[in-house]
Design an enzyme around this catalytic site. Structure first.
Site, PDB file in Angstrom:
ATOM      1  N   ARG A  60      21.027  15.430  -8.149  1.00 17.32           N
ATOM      2  CA  ARG A  60      20.790  13.992  -8.001  1.00 17.32           C
ATOM      3  C   ARG A  60      20.961  13.302  -9.355  1.00 17.32           C
ATOM      4  O   ARG A  60      20.207  13.557 -10.288  1.00 17.32           O
ATOM      5  CB  ARG A  60      19.378  13.741  -7.475  1.00 17.32           C
ATOM      6  CG  ARG A  60      19.091  14.377  -6.130  1.00 17.32           C
ATOM      7  CD  ARG A  60      19.587  13.499  -5.010  1.00 17.32           C
ATOM      8  NE  ARG A  60      19.286  14.092  -3.709  1.00 17.32           N
ATOM      9  CZ  ARG A  60      19.468  13.462  -2.560  1.00 17.32           C
ATOM     10  NH1 ARG A  60      19.947  12.228  -2.564  1.00 17.32           N
ATOM     11  NH2 ARG A  60      19.177  14.050  -1.421  1.00 17.32           N
TER      12      ARG A  60
ATOM     13  N   PRO B  47       0.827  -1.210   0.000  1.00 17.49           N
ATOM     14  CA  PRO B  47       0.000   0.000   0.000  1.00 17.49           C
ATOM     15  C   PRO B  47       0.860   1.258   0.000  1.00 17.49           C
ATOM     16  O   PRO B  47       1.849   1.353   0.723  1.00 17.49           O
ATOM     17  CB  PRO B  47      -0.796  -0.135   1.304  1.00 17.49           C
ATOM     18  CG  PRO B  47      -0.855  -1.602   1.551  1.00 17.49           C
ATOM     19  CD  PRO B  47       0.470  -2.129   1.079  1.00 17.49           C
ATOM     20  N   GLU B  48       0.477   2.205  -0.839  1.00 15.98           N
ATOM     21  CA  GLU B  48       1.196   3.468  -0.957  1.00 15.98           C
ATOM     22  C   GLU B  48       0.342   4.581  -0.357  1.00 15.98           C
ATOM     23  O   GLU B  48      -0.658   4.318   0.313  1.00 15.98           O
ATOM     24  CB  GLU B  48       1.538   3.721  -2.426  1.00 15.98           C
ATOM     25  CG  GLU B  48       2.352   2.590  -3.054  1.00 15.98           C
ATOM     26  CD  GLU B  48       2.680   2.808  -4.521  1.00 15.98           C
ATOM     27  OE1 GLU B  48       2.703   3.981  -4.963  1.00 15.98           O
ATOM     28  OE2 GLU B  48       2.913   1.811  -5.234  1.00 15.98           O
TER      29      GLU B  48
ATOM     30  N   ARG C 187       1.485 -12.115   5.230  1.00 17.97           N
ATOM     31  CA  ARG C 187       2.933 -12.311   5.086  1.00 17.97           C
ATOM     32  C   ARG C 187       3.733 -11.904   6.328  1.00 17.97           C
ATOM     33  O   ARG C 187       4.956 -12.042   6.360  1.00 17.97           O
ATOM     34  CB  ARG C 187       3.433 -11.549   3.859  1.00 17.97           C
ATOM     35  CG  ARG C 187       2.755 -12.027   2.574  1.00 17.97           C
ATOM     36  CD  ARG C 187       3.320 -11.361   1.342  1.00 17.97           C
ATOM     37  NE  ARG C 187       4.706 -11.770   1.089  1.00 17.97           N
ATOM     38  CZ  ARG C 187       5.422 -11.364   0.048  1.00 17.97           C
ATOM     39  NH1 ARG C 187       4.887 -10.525  -0.839  1.00 17.97           N
ATOM     40  NH2 ARG C 187       6.660 -11.772  -0.122  1.00 17.97           N
TER      41      ARG C 187
ATOM     42  N   LYS D 130       3.758   6.334   4.423  1.00 16.29           N
ATOM     43  CA  LYS D 130       2.965   5.105   4.310  1.00 16.29           C
ATOM     44  C   LYS D 130       2.565   4.556   5.676  1.00 16.29           C
ATOM     45  O   LYS D 130       2.119   3.408   5.785  1.00 16.29           O
ATOM     46  CB  LYS D 130       3.755   4.046   3.532  1.00 16.29           C
ATOM     47  CG  LYS D 130       4.131   4.471   2.117  1.00 16.29           C
ATOM     48  CD  LYS D 130       4.979   3.410   1.435  1.00 16.29           C
ATOM     49  CE  LYS D 130       5.488   3.887   0.084  1.00 16.29           C
ATOM     50  NZ  LYS D 130       6.342   2.884  -0.592  1.00 16.29           N
TER      51      LYS D 130
ATOM     52  N   ARG E 238      12.979  -2.648  -8.909  1.00 16.78           N
ATOM     53  CA  ARG E 238      11.523  -2.682  -9.033  1.00 16.78           C
ATOM     54  C   ARG E 238      11.116  -2.716 -10.501  1.00 16.78           C
ATOM     55  O   ARG E 238      11.736  -2.053 -11.345  1.00 16.78           O
ATOM     56  CB  ARG E 238      10.890  -1.451  -8.364  1.00 16.78           C
ATOM     57  CG  ARG E 238      11.284  -1.227  -6.912  1.00 16.78           C
ATOM     58  CD  ARG E 238      10.906  -2.401  -6.023  1.00 16.78           C
ATOM     59  NE  ARG E 238       9.482  -2.681  -6.050  1.00 16.78           N
ATOM     60  CZ  ARG E 238       8.581  -2.062  -5.273  1.00 16.78           C
ATOM     61  NH1 ARG E 238       8.975  -1.099  -4.436  1.00 16.78           N
ATOM     62  NH2 ARG E 238       7.307  -2.381  -5.342  1.00 16.78           N
TER      63      ARG E 238
END
Length: 278
Positions: free
Chosen positions: A153, A2-3, A112, A59, A262
């Site tokens: 960055r 979940p974000e 989990r 989160k 990812r």
């Protein structure tokens, strides 16, 4: 996992069920590793606490309790937080439950066992806040603020969006969707983004997050809100998990690569590759 939109949806759905309720005790704990502090200390501190507000940071779901304590809960990969009848807590994957003064229970279902429950004092809450970047839906998260976070960055912009120290709450789903909407290739170094691209990305981030909240989040596997309802944002994905399908914008084939370990989905035509700065 979940974000931001999913955790925000859970917070909003739990608020009318929990605000003003009193926690009468720890009803179930069969996975002590998920809990901080120790079970005995937690049980002693939590009993009799009134839930004053329900919110979110990054989160993390935050239950503000009386006495300046906060219950911070991270759903991780498979967590579900629900208010239900006591017998529901006997289900196999319910590892944590709190008794409420109305006879119901706040239960944490986590197949989990990756979820976390921390009871924090003011100092602990400040420490949690300090390790996260700005909230992308906050008023002070402006294009200039985003540009400042990305300055110098050289990492791929996709990896930077996932860095919770830079920007809070964005995960893999919405990073993919925001970059597609902004027409930015996920491997573009953050420092290479032009002011126009930063403006587009800022708008895209806020748009995809707000849209997902409106649609109650994305239910791909385990995610449910505080009433046990699924979200529908997965029906509106443009690129996420759509490798091999046509781009909704130009009909080119969506591709998949790996960025920051990812799965990353993008349109090779719409999202232009930028070069690494020298």
């Amino acid at each position: 996992m979940p974000e931001l939109p999913e955790v925000e949806t859970v917070a909003r759905s739990l608020a009318p069920q929990l605000q003003g309720r009193t926690i009468t005790g720890l009803a179930k704990l069969d996975w002590p590793k998920m809990l901080t502090p120790s079970p005995d200390e937690f049980a002693a501190l939590i009993a009799g606490r009134r839930i004053e507000a329900i919110g979110r940071r990054a989160k993390w779901l935050l239950l503000s309790l009386d006495g300046e304590w906060t219950l911070a809960i991270h759903l991780r990969m498979s967590g579900q937080l629900l208010v239900a009848e006591p017998e529901t807590s006997e289900a196999r994957h319910v590892h944590f439950a709190l008794d409420l003064d109305n006879g119901r229970r706040l239960i944490f279902n986590d197949q989990r066992k990756f979820g976390r429950v921390h009871l924090l004092d003011r100092q602990g809450l400040a420490a949690l806040d300090a390790v996260h970047g700005p909230e992308p839906l906050a008023a002070d998260f402006t294009p200039s603020a985003l540009a400042e976070r990305l300055q110098n960055r050289r990492a791929p912009i996709k990896a930077l969006l996932l860095d919770q120290h830079l920007i809070a709450g964005i995960g893999n789903i919405y990073a993919n969707e925001a970059l597609w909407l902004a027409r930015i290739h996920p491997l573009t170094p953050g420092a290479m983004l032009t002011p126009e691209q930063i403006n587009e990305l800022h708008h895209a981030i806020r748009h995809v997050l707000q849209e997902a909240i409106t649609n109650q989040g994305s239910s791909l596997r385990n995610y449910r809100d505080g009433y046990g309802r699924q979200g529908t944002q997965q029906e509106h994905f443009n690129v996420y998990d759509r490798a091999g399908e046509p781009c909704p914008r130009c009909q080119s084939t969506i591709e998949r690569i790996v960025v920051a370990q990812r799965s990353t989905y993008f349109c090779p035509t719409c999202q232009i590759t930028m070069q690494q700065p020298e």
